[in-house]
Design an enzyme around this catalytic site. Structure first.
Site, mmCIF file in Angstrom:
data_model
loop_
_atom_site.group_PDB
_atom_site.id
_atom_site.type_symbol
_atom_site.label_atom_id
_atom_site.label_comp_id
_atom_site.label_asym_id
_atom_site.label_seq_id
_atom_site.Cartn_x
_atom_site.Cartn_y
_atom_site.Cartn_z
ATOM 1 N N SER A 98 0.836 -1.192 0.000
ATOM 2 C CA SER A 98 0.000 0.000 0.000
ATOM 3 C C SER A 98 0.879 1.255 0.000
ATOM 4 O O SER A 98 1.667 1.452 -0.913
ATOM 5 C CB SER A 98 -0.952 -0.069 1.199
ATOM 6 O OG SER A 98 -1.934 0.928 1.137
ATOM 7 N N HIS A 123 -2.426 -1.365 -4.235
ATOM 8 C CA HIS A 123 -3.886 -1.359 -4.343
ATOM 9 C C HIS A 123 -4.371 0.083 -4.277
ATOM 10 O O HIS A 123 -3.588 1.005 -4.058
ATOM 11 C CB HIS A 123 -4.548 -2.243 -3.278
ATOM 12 C CG HIS A 123 -4.355 -1.789 -1.865
ATOM 13 N ND1 HIS A 123 -4.808 -2.511 -0.793
ATOM 14 C CD2 HIS A 123 -3.770 -0.688 -1.329
ATOM 15 C CE1 HIS A 123 -4.512 -1.888 0.330
ATOM 16 N NE2 HIS A 123 -3.878 -0.774 0.029
#
Length: 196
Positions: A98, A123
């Site tokens: 992330s 993501h």
């Protein structure tokens, strides 16, 4: 509270003890470990500014082992990496997920690394909103703006088209160190020490 190892150095004036992170900071190594949040981001920003003041020409090494965290805290680190004069080399040890992956990819070109068994995950940003419908709408618009900006920056850092990064970040997308290199998030997988 976790124990932090202490190292002792012999100097001409006697012995001097440091916690391990302070000793590594002398070597221009900063650790970004755990959840990215405001307090941790402030400490990392302060360390980068200190090292720039010490020597604006020497590289800084940011070692990352993080599951990600708060987007705005990560952006404070990212903006400082780009604001200061020294190059910031990034190295993934363990995981960069992330926001951790975003910061890893944001290191100086040619100086973004991962160890062989490191994992990288990209993501879209996560969020949640509660309250009145209007407040939820405002939060939704903000997270969509952040998603677009983060996707654009990751495309810029990786060399991938915006549309590909947008599609690849729709869900959790895990990569090995080699796959992260092929994707353009890092420049090299280190199997032995060849950076400081």
């Amino acid at each position: 509270m976790a124990l932090v190892p202490i190292v002792v150095e012999q100097t001409s004036k006697g012995e001097r003890s440091y916690d391990i992170y302070s000793r590594l900071l002398k070597e221009r190594i900063i650790f970004l470990t755990g959840q990215v949040e405001d307090h941790m981001a402030n400490l990392i920003v302060a360390q980068m500014l200190f090292l720039e003041a010490e020597d604006p020409e020497k590289d800084i090494y940011l070692y990352i082992n993080s599951p990600g965290g708060v987007v705005t805290a990560g952006l404070a680190i990212y903006d400082t990496m780009n604001f200061i004069k020294p190059d910031v080399a990034t190295l993934c040890t363990g995981q960069a997920c992330s926001m951790g992956a975003f910061l890893l990819s944001g290191g100086a070109k040619g100086k973004r690394f991962a160890l062989p068994n490191a994992r990288v995950m990209i993501h879209q940003p996560l969020g949640g909103a509660r309250g009145q419908a209007t407040d939820i709408q405002i939060q939704a618009q903000e997270i969509l703006k952040l998603k677009e900006m983060l996707t654009r920056k990751m495309a810029e850092h990786s060399g991938q088209p915006f549309e590909k990064v947008a599609a690849d970040t729709e869900r959790d997308n895990f990569m090995s160190a080699v796959e992260a290199m092929e994707y353009g998030l890092i420049d090299k997988v280190l199997t032995h020490r060849d950076i400081k």
